[in-house]
Design an enzyme around this catalytic site. Structure first.
Site, short mmCIF file in Angstrom:
data_model
loop_
_atom_site.label_atom_id
_atom_site.label_comp_id
_atom_site.label_asym_id
_atom_site.label_seq_id
_atom_site.Cartn_x
_atom_site.Cartn_y
_atom_site.Cartn_z
N ASN A 12 2.89 -5.56 -3.74
CA ASN A 12 1.92 -6.40 -3.03
C ASN A 12 1.10 -7.28 -3.96
OD1 ASN A 12 2.84 -5.33 -0.69
ND2 ASN A 12 1.01 -4.11 -0.21
N CYS A 114 6.26 -7.71 14.07
CA CYS A 114 6.45 -6.72 13.01
C CYS A 114 6.35 -5.34 13.64
CB CYS A 114 5.35 -6.92 11.98
SG CYS A 114 5.28 -5.66 10.73
N ARG A 395 12.66 -2.06 0.28
CA ARG A 395 11.70 -3.16 0.21
C ARG A 395 10.54 -2.82 -0.71
NH1 ARG A 395 9.19 -4.03 5.20
NH2 ARG A 395 7.96 -5.28 3.78
C1 UD1 Z 1 -1.24 -6.63 3.29
C2 UD1 Z 1 -0.22 -5.75 2.60
C3 UD1 Z 1 0.13 -4.56 3.49
C4 UD1 Z 1 -1.14 -3.79 3.85
C5 UD1 Z 1 -2.19 -4.74 4.45
C6 UD1 Z 1 -3.52 -4.06 4.70
C7 UD1 Z 1 1.07 -7.33 1.29
C8 UD1 Z 1 2.36 -8.03 1.08
N1 UD1 Z 1 0.98 -6.55 2.38
O1 UD1 Z 1 -0.66 -7.13 4.49
O2 UD1 Z 1 1.02 -3.72 2.77
O3 UD1 Z 1 -0.83 -2.80 4.80
O4 UD1 Z 1 -2.41 -5.85 3.56
O5 UD1 Z 1 -4.02 -3.53 3.54
O6 UD1 Z 1 0.17 -7.42 0.48
N2 UD1 Z 1 -4.96 -10.28 10.75
C9 UD1 Z 1 -5.29 -11.18 11.72
N3 UD1 Z 1 -5.12 -12.51 11.47
C10 UD1 Z 1 -4.64 -12.97 10.28
C11 UD1 Z 1 -4.32 -12.03 9.28
C12 UD1 Z 1 -4.50 -10.68 9.54
O7 UD1 Z 1 -5.73 -10.81 12.82
O8 UD1 Z 1 -4.50 -14.18 10.11
C13 UD1 Z 1 -5.15 -8.82 11.00
C14 UD1 Z 1 -3.82 -8.04 10.92
O9 UD1 Z 1 -3.11 -8.09 12.13
C15 UD1 Z 1 -4.31 -6.66 10.56
C16 UD1 Z 1 -5.54 -6.94 9.68
O10 UD1 Z 1 -5.92 -8.28 9.95
O11 UD1 Z 1 -4.72 -5.99 11.72
C17 UD1 Z 1 -5.30 -6.79 8.19
O12 UD1 Z 1 -4.13 -7.50 7.84
P1 UD1 Z 1 -3.94 -8.15 6.41
O13 UD1 Z 1 -4.95 -7.59 5.46
O14 UD1 Z 1 -3.86 -9.63 6.55
O15 UD1 Z 1 -2.50 -7.59 6.01
P2 UD1 Z 1 -1.35 -8.35 5.25
O16 UD1 Z 1 -1.91 -9.30 4.26
O17 UD1 Z 1 -0.37 -8.83 6.25
#
Ligand code: UD1
Length: 419
Positions: A12, A114, A395
């Site tokens: 990550n 997802c 992965r």
């Molecule tokens: C990253 C990590 C993943 C980890 C997650 C939370 C990577 C490649 N993946 O995923 O392994 O589980 O952080 O620590 O680094 N959300 C929204 N809108 C957005 C973006 C996010 O509503 O535009 C929500 C998501 O649905 C989720 C929450 O915010 O409920 C946190 O997600 P986020 O921190 O963005 O996760 P990722 O970056 O996708």
């Protein structure tokens, strides 16, 4: 299980670091890159955009070994990340910010659904809009345009998002003026990205806090940077020691970023001690029940939830596990129950009633961390467990059979890798 396992570079952290090569026309060298499917997917995407990559073998850095790749994005002309590549890995969306910031245009396929929840990217887009990008959504693609460049802005995230913070932070390094990101994620992987960008000439302060201040620069330079150790891989193998009543040393582990995981391991009855080359994990007595709630860093990581669930299934007593980050991250529960676990799910909380032992069964891997929780359960189960669809594991876990096998686990892959 007895033996030593080397911890690799963090997936990550590596993925956004690789995307950061798009921010400069100078060469970037990353070392301690793990050999994982997601890294290959990101490399394929970068090559598709016109980045020249050269694999430079492996290096030894600070006790870690990993791949070294040089990235040269000086010739990038293609700014479209197609569906075929983005649909393989949602994290591909981190190319959006760097592309629009340096090249003024990016067209990136919407990642789609997802297994663990809808995972929207609205916050990524809102942040880029704040920086002056014009965003349109058409035919399943996000198009971001900023022909005259981005402008620094105040960005307030309503919830903490790792990916949106990464996109905003990278884009802001090339925006004119100062950007302040409020309620930023402060995961160690974000700090790693910020530190790497600073070695490229960016000016990011507030790393490790919820407020990032980024002074934009007209261009960024070259760098040679080693990816931070994978705290989730480390935590997973520490649980392998505890769940099997084994004794495992982890090398290449970064203790300073293991806080919440170590706190829960210690509370579960796992002993952690220093060795000359790393840290040693072994269980003292029974597995003790715990109450755990996932939350953004520095609190307990959602990416460790499934592995702790496997451990707590064998605890002496009743545990509770609450998932607050993703809507649908209990898909390992029915599979663990096929192995004899006693778990009640109510909303986003699981009540886990300790059992004496897992029973062997045929189970199905559903996502990366869910899959590895089944491996952990299988290690502790009596008899032989078959886990289907293990391609999810590739992965995020490098050479898992070799690493566990070296400590005495009997684990093998009986069918070919999915591509
Ligand atoms: C990253 C990590 C993943 C980890 C997650 C939370 C990577 C490649 N993946 O995923 O392994 O589980 O952080 O620590 O680094 N959300 C929204 N809108 C957005 C973006 C996010 O509503 O535009 C929500 C998501 O649905 C989720 C929450 O915010 O409920 C946190 O997600 P986020 O921190 O963005 O996760 P990722 O970056 O996708």
């Amino acid at each position: 299980m007895h033996g030593t396992i080397p911890v690799g570079g963090a997936k990550n952290a590596a993925l956004p670091l690789m995307a950061a090569c798009l921010l400069t026309d100078k060469k970037m060298t990353l070392s301690n890159l793990p050999h994982l499917m997601d890294i290959t997917t990101m490399a394929n995407l970068l090559v598709h955009l016109g980045v020249r990559l050269s694999l430079d073998g492996c290096s030894e850095f600070d006790g870690h070994t990993g791949r070294v790749i040089e990235f040269d994005a000086s010739g990038v002309t293609n700014t479209t990340a197609p569906y075929e590549l983005v649909s393989k890995m949602r994290a591909s969306v981190v190319v959006l910010g760097p592309l629009v910031a340096r090249l003024g245009h990016a067209k990136v396929s919407l990642p789609g659904g997802c297994a663990i929840g809808p995972r929207p990217i609205n916050l990524h887009l809102q942040a880029l809009e704040k920086l002056g990008a014009q965003i349109t959504l058409e035919h399943g693609y996000i198009e971001a345009k900023a022909p005259k460049g981005l402008k620094g802005a105040e960005i307030h995230f309503p919830i903490v998002s790792v990916g949106a913070t990464e996109n905003a932070m990278m884009a802001a390094t090339l925006a004119e003026g100062t950007t302040v990101i409020h309620n930023a994620a402060c995961e160690p992987e974000i700090t790693d990205l910020g530190q790497c960008l600073n070695t490229m000439g960016a000016e990011i302060s507030g790393l490790d806090t919820r407020t990032l201040v980024i002074k934009g620069k007209p261009s960024l330079g070259s760098t040679n940077y080693a990816v931070i150790a994978d705290r989730i891989e480390a935590g997973t193998y520490a649980i392998a020691a505890s769940i099997t009543g084994g004794d495992i040393e982890l090398t290449g582990i970064n203790e300073s970023i293991m806080g919440a995981t170590f706190e829960k391991l210690l509370a579960s009855g796992t002993e952690i001690s220093k060795t000359e080359t790393g840290l040693r994990f072994r269980r003292k007595g029974d597995i003790l029940p715990l109450d755990i709630e996932t939350a953004p860093y520095p609190l307990f990581a959602t990416d460790m939830q499934a592995q702790f669930m496997a451990l707590l299934c064998l605890a002496k007593g009743t545990s509770h596990l609450t998932e607050t980050i993703f809507e649908n991250r209990f898909m390992h529960v029915p599979e663990l129950m096929r192995m004899g676990a006693k778990i009640d799910v109510e909303g986003n909380t699981c009540t886990i009633y300790g059992i004496k032992a897992f029973k062997d069964a045929e189970v199905m891997a559903t996502d990366l961390r869910a899959s590895v929780s089944l491996v952990l359960a299988a290690l502790a189960a009596k008899g032989e467990t078959t886990i289907n669809r293990v391609y999810h594991i590739d992965r995020g876990y490098e050479s898992i059979e070799e690493k566990l096998g070296a400590c005495g686990a009997k684990i093998g892959r009986v069918r070919a890798l999915a591509t």
